[in-house]
Design an enzyme around this catalytic site. Sequence first.
Site, mmCIF file in Angstrom:
data_model
loop_
_atom_site.group_PDB
_atom_site.id
_atom_site.type_symbol
_atom_site.label_atom_id
_atom_site.label_comp_id
_atom_site.label_asym_id
_atom_site.label_seq_id
_atom_site.Cartn_x
_atom_site.Cartn_y
_atom_site.Cartn_z
ATOM 1 N N GLU A 52 0.822 -1.260 0.000
ATOM 2 C CA GLU A 52 0.007 -0.149 -0.101
ATOM 3 C C GLU A 52 0.898 1.103 -0.002
ATOM 4 O O GLU A 52 0.501 2.374 -0.773
ATOM 5 C CB GLU A 52 -0.862 0.121 1.055
ATOM 6 C CG GLU A 52 -2.117 -0.845 1.372
ATOM 7 C CD GLU A 52 -2.994 -0.890 -0.310
ATOM 8 O OE1 GLU A 52 -3.037 0.079 -0.750
ATOM 9 O OE2 GLU A 52 -3.433 -1.980 -0.790
ATOM 10 N N TYR A 135 -7.154 6.354 3.380
ATOM 11 C CA TYR A 135 -7.099 5.211 2.726
ATOM 12 C C TYR A 135 -6.428 4.047 3.109
ATOM 13 O O TYR A 135 -6.867 2.987 3.191
ATOM 14 C CB TYR A 135 -6.780 5.700 1.070
ATOM 15 C CG TYR A 135 -6.234 4.490 0.317
ATOM 16 C CD1 TYR A 135 -7.272 3.868 -0.053
ATOM 17 C CD2 TYR A 135 -4.998 4.193 0.429
ATOM 18 C CE1 TYR A 135 -7.012 2.362 -1.027
ATOM 19 C CE2 TYR A 135 -4.728 2.991 -0.632
ATOM 20 C CZ TYR A 135 -5.759 2.303 -0.924
ATOM 21 O OH TYR A 135 -5.203 0.906 -1.695
ATOM 22 N N ASP A 153 -10.241 5.035 -2.739
ATOM 23 C CA ASP A 153 -9.100 5.363 -3.345
ATOM 24 C C ASP A 153 -9.635 5.880 -4.837
ATOM 25 O O ASP A 153 -10.651 6.043 -5.115
ATOM 26 C CB ASP A 153 -8.047 4.110 -3.828
ATOM 27 C CG ASP A 153 -8.615 3.438 -4.845
ATOM 28 O OD1 ASP A 153 -9.957 3.119 -4.903
ATOM 29 O OD2 ASP A 153 -7.730 2.867 -5.655
ATOM 30 N N CYS A 208 -12.724 0.377 -15.649
ATOM 31 C CA CYS A 208 -13.328 1.649 -15.434
ATOM 32 C C CYS A 208 -12.325 2.625 -15.348
ATOM 33 O O CYS A 208 -12.143 3.270 -14.392
ATOM 34 C CB CYS A 208 -14.412 1.848 -14.392
ATOM 35 S SG CYS A 208 -15.543 3.341 -14.454
ATOM 36 N N CYS A 215 -16.201 -0.025 -21.536
ATOM 37 C CA CYS A 215 -17.396 -0.502 -20.729
ATOM 38 C C CYS A 215 -17.966 -1.537 -21.671
ATOM 39 O O CYS A 215 -18.713 -2.480 -20.811
ATOM 40 C CB CYS A 215 -18.523 0.724 -21.339
ATOM 41 S SG CYS A 215 -17.980 2.408 -20.966
ATOM 42 N N CYS A 218 -17.354 -4.524 -18.899
ATOM 43 C CA CYS A 218 -17.851 -3.841 -17.566
ATOM 44 C C CYS A 218 -18.954 -4.825 -17.168
ATOM 45 O O CYS A 218 -20.325 -4.632 -17.856
ATOM 46 C CB CYS A 218 -18.084 -2.217 -17.366
ATOM 47 S SG CYS A 218 -18.596 -1.899 -15.924
ATOM 48 N N CYS A 224 -25.015 1.672 -15.257
ATOM 49 C CA CYS A 224 -24.046 2.787 -15.235
ATOM 50 C C CYS A 224 -24.935 4.284 -15.374
ATOM 51 O O CYS A 224 -25.460 4.396 -16.475
ATOM 52 C CB CYS A 224 -22.985 2.572 -15.984
ATOM 53 S SG CYS A 224 -21.783 4.097 -15.971
#
Length: 307
Positions: A52, A135, A153, A208, A215, A218, A224
């Site tokens: 991270e 975060y 995030d 995305c 898309c 997706c 969406c």
Amino acid sequence: MTTTTSATPPAATTAGTAHPLHTPVIAWFEAHARDLPWRRPEAGAWGVMVSEFMLQQTPVNRVLPMYEQWLARWPRPADLAAEPPGEAVRAWGRLGYPRRALRLHAAATAITERHGGEVPDDHAELLALPGVGEYTAAAVASFAYGRRHAVLDTNVRRVFARAVTGVEYPPNATTAAERRLARELLPGEEAVAARWAAATMELGALVCTARSPECGRCPIAGDCAWRAAGSPAHDGPPRRGQTYAGTDRQVRGRLLAVLREAHGPVPQAALDAVWDEPVQRARALDGLVADGLVEPLEGARYRLPLT
DNA sequence: TACGCGTGGCG
DNA sequence: TCGCCAAGCGT
């Protein structure tokens, strides 16, 4: 791939918090998640935390080799804490934003001294560690310990902005409305919430995306809000750009590169050689010293910090 | 709140 | 080519 779930529960949540996006996004994640080393069980919480820190503003592909090196060299927080902070800065290589290396070293020290060498699982205790913000605290608690936290995030913010809010990009700074939305969408059941957090991040990272969303791949394209509105272009203040060329940041980068590659004290003259404008050069070096990334020595010499 | 903080790849 | 972008944090 990281788990072997059989029969995914139908967006099962405790309260009335089930949301139609949960099942398709989590199912997509089960099928398409990348096999990243920090997602394997053997990574442990320390591996998650190291990843991270490295992933803060740095792409996965550049992090992968550094992550392997760090975990091999410093498999536990105490191993890193036992070395001088300058070694962390040196091993950071060219990942960028080297203050992260210093803060990760400081976090390892705090974990060793205050938490018996174990990465804490509590959000507030994580947040108290150097370099751990909202975060990262949520990410470590969720990914390493399966705790229920909204993980916001840049990927998740973009997915929510498009799918739910109907705009191409989220605001520059995270807003209270985004935090509220993220909490509202968070599945009630702890294990599902952790899965959802990882899945929404992965969807933003792989499908995305900021520049050219795919898309057609997706799992929630049909739901969406941004697509339903005709995929309108971003409207509003320009997204915050990052300047670099000719700035102090570039000078700092060059100075630190010299110090990383040297193994003894570096004379002033060697640093002077990397930038010809003396005022800016001095300001950059002062900044590095003030940040604790560079230690000044007697006789106009410098090195990475020993303490 | 807005800004400073590295580095490199991609469209 | 060059601006945009990449799992943010601290002040």
